[in-house]
Design a protein around this motif. Structure first.
Motif, PDB file in Angstrom:
ATOM      1  N   ARG A  40      -8.434  80.411  37.908  1.00 57.31           N
ATOM      2  CA  ARG A  40      -7.434  80.788  38.899  1.00 57.31           C
ATOM      3  C   ARG A  40      -7.574  82.269  39.243  1.00 57.31           C
ATOM      4  O   ARG A  40      -8.047  83.070  38.427  1.00 57.31           O
ATOM      5  CB  ARG A  40      -6.036  80.462  38.398  1.00 57.31           C
ATOM      6  CG  ARG A  40      -5.632  81.191  37.154  1.00 57.31           C
ATOM      7  CD  ARG A  40      -4.287  80.676  36.645  1.00 57.31           C
ATOM      8  NE  ARG A  40      -4.458  79.512  35.780  1.00 57.31           N
ATOM      9  CZ  ARG A  40      -3.464  78.715  35.400  1.00 57.31           C
ATOM     10  NH1 ARG A  40      -2.243  78.927  35.815  1.00 57.31           N
ATOM     11  NH2 ARG A  40      -3.679  77.692  34.608  1.00 57.31           N
ATOM     12  N   MET A  53      -4.725  78.695  42.837  1.00 53.83           N
ATOM     13  CA  MET A  53      -5.290  77.686  41.943  1.00 53.83           C
ATOM     14  C   MET A  53      -5.945  76.585  42.780  1.00 53.83           C
ATOM     15  O   MET A  53      -5.275  75.657  43.227  1.00 53.83           O
ATOM     16  CB  MET A  53      -4.191  77.105  41.043  1.00 53.83           C
ATOM     17  CG  MET A  53      -3.497  78.148  40.173  1.00 53.83           C
ATOM     18  SD  MET A  53      -1.996  77.539  39.353  1.00 53.83           S
ATOM     19  CE  MET A  53      -2.651  76.215  38.336  1.00 53.83           C
ATOM     20  N   ASP A 240      -3.302  72.691  27.318  1.00 53.18           N
ATOM     21  CA  ASP A 240      -3.631  71.902  28.512  1.00 53.18           C
ATOM     22  C   ASP A 240      -4.755  72.528  29.332  1.00 53.18           C
ATOM     23  O   ASP A 240      -5.175  71.951  30.336  1.00 53.18           O
ATOM     24  CB  ASP A 240      -2.397  71.700  29.401  1.00 53.18           C
ATOM     25  CG  ASP A 240      -1.920  72.973  30.090  1.00 53.18           C
ATOM     26  OD1 ASP A 240      -2.219  74.074  29.579  1.00 53.18           O
ATOM     27  OD2 ASP A 240      -1.245  72.862  31.136  1.00 53.18           O
ATOM     28  N   ALA A 241      -5.247  73.691  28.921  1.00 51.59           N
ATOM     29  CA  ALA A 241      -6.303  74.386  29.660  1.00 51.59           C
ATOM     30  C   ALA A 241      -7.243  75.044  28.651  1.00 51.59           C
ATOM     31  O   ALA A 241      -7.061  74.928  27.431  1.00 51.59           O
ATOM     32  CB  ALA A 241      -5.698  75.425  30.605  1.00 51.59           C
ATOM     33  N   GLN A 245      -8.689  80.984  28.529  1.00 52.44           N
ATOM     34  CA  GLN A 245      -7.785  81.260  29.650  1.00 52.44           C
ATOM     35  C   GLN A 245      -6.365  81.467  29.150  1.00 52.44           C
ATOM     36  O   GLN A 245      -5.685  82.433  29.530  1.00 52.44           O
ATOM     37  CB  GLN A 245      -7.810  80.102  30.648  1.00 52.44           C
ATOM     38  CG  GLN A 245      -6.768  80.225  31.763  1.00 52.44           C
ATOM     39  CD  GLN A 245      -6.587  78.931  32.534  1.00 52.44           C
ATOM     40  OE1 GLN A 245      -7.510  78.152  32.679  1.00 52.44           O
ATOM     41  NE2 GLN A 245      -5.374  78.698  33.009  1.00 52.44           N
ATOM     42  N   THR A 295      -2.399  73.404  35.255  1.00 55.68           N
ATOM     43  CA  THR A 295      -3.748  73.371  35.824  1.00 55.68           C
ATOM     44  C   THR A 295      -3.696  72.894  37.264  1.00 55.68           C
ATOM     45  O   THR A 295      -2.755  72.213  37.684  1.00 55.68           O
ATOM     46  CB  THR A 295      -4.681  72.429  35.039  1.00 55.68           C
ATOM     47  OG1 THR A 295      -4.273  71.067  35.263  1.00 55.68           O
ATOM     48  CG2 THR A 295      -4.660  72.741  33.539  1.00 55.68           C
TER      49      THR A 295
END
Length: 329
Positions: A40, A53, A240-241, A245, A295
């Motif tokens: 992002r 994003m 979740d990512a 990050q 995300t």
């Protein structure tokens, strides 16, 4: 034709259970038809921020981006542009404020299911939109017996508890302290807005062994929700990512790593759902934790669902070919 959708239209077609299934399915299918999702873009200036994003999602036939922007004094605005991979036309532009909160809650529910969480008593720290969508979502997909709500603003926690008590037909109880919201529950959700450089909202000492924690509020390096002792107790920690990050963007994780904490055992939600990783057989900690920053895949899947349902319901305003091809000019 391009469909223009306001926040009211978006929220009217996004039911929690369908969104949970859509995001679960999309993450699983991403192993077969991977989405192209770059890092992002975070910009700032003049006391404001601007985040972009983008994603191309072949499994859904769409590509697009979400942007959100603003800052103190002017608020934060969310916008999604959704386009067809096949034709290139702009299918929709939509307010993504409610959508973002709803897909965040749906992803938390997907993670809890993947972790085998069977919580019936929820405690939530926060009384804003994200707190509301989380409670609606877990009530829709789980057997919930009781919910406790804390916010430092008594009027806000009373208002949320009263509204959801009637809507969900469940005992939703406002409590006077964060510690009280964490006591005698199976699942704690931190959906806070402590402000940049603000206080810690949840302390490890309040969390009983065996509890599941969904942490969604610390999505900026200067935002904190949890003390670092919470992460040291994690027998299973799921993101979740990409961990790098999240370690860069979340103030909670930055602080944990800065104190010497390791992310080597972190599991990605996508790996769990796609069968690329398994839950530890002998976890070394006494908590399960899902840490989320969101995300673009979640955004595009939710936006595509909103688009289809809005077309079926005849919602929104239409614009004839909002962005025409250069060749037709």
């Amino acid at each position: 034709m391009t469909l223009l959708l306001d926040d009211r239209s978006v929220s009217s077609v996004l039911d929690p259970a369908s969104l949970v299934e859509a995001i679960d399915r999309a993450i699983r299918l991403d192993a077969e038809a991977p989405a192209d999702i770059p890092g992002r873009v975070n910009l700032s200036g003049g006391g404001r921020f601007f985040r972009i994003m983008p994603a191309v999602v072949p499994q859904s036939g769409v590509m697009g981006l979400k942007t959100f922007f603003g800052g103190g004094g002017v608020g934060v605005r969310y916008l999604i542009m959704l386009a067809s991979i096949e034709t290139g036309e702009v299918l929709a532009t939509m307010d993504a404020c409610y959508l973002t909160a709803a897909r965040t809650a749906a992803t938390s529910a997907v993670a809890a299911r993947a972790l085998g969480v069977k919580a019936t008593r929820l405690g939530i720290l926060g009384s804003g939109l994200e707190a509301e969508t989380h409670l609606r979502t877990f009530a829709a997909v789980s057997e919930i017996d009781e919910i406790k709500v804390f916010s430092p603003n008594p009027a806000s926690r009373d208002r949320l508890a009263g509204r959801l008590r009637e809507e969900l037909e469940l005992p939703v109880v406002p409590v006077a302290t964060a510690a009280a919201a964490c006591a005698d529950v199976d699942h704690v959700i931190t959906a806070t807005n402590t402000g940049y450089g603000g206080p810690i909202a949840c302390e490890s000492a309040w969390l009983r062994p065996g509890l599941h924690l969904s942490a969604i509020g610390s999505t900026h390096r200067d935002l904190r929700e949890l003390d670092t002792a919470v992460f040291r107790r994690a027998g299973t920690l799921v993101f979740d990512a990409d961990p790098e990050q999240i370690a860069d963007e979340s103030g909670d994780i930055r602080e944990f790593v800065g104190e010497g904490g390791s992310l080597s055992a972190v599991l990605r939600l996508s790996d769990l759902l796609q069968g690329q990783a398994a839950l530890p057989e002998d976890p070394q900690g006494d908590l399960t934790i899902f840490k989320s920053v969101g995300t673009a895949l979640q955004d595009m899947v939710a936006a595509e669902l909103v688009y289809r349902r809005s077309v079926e319901a005849g919602l929104g305003a239409t614009w004839d070919d909002l962005a025409i091809p250069k060749s037709r000019r």
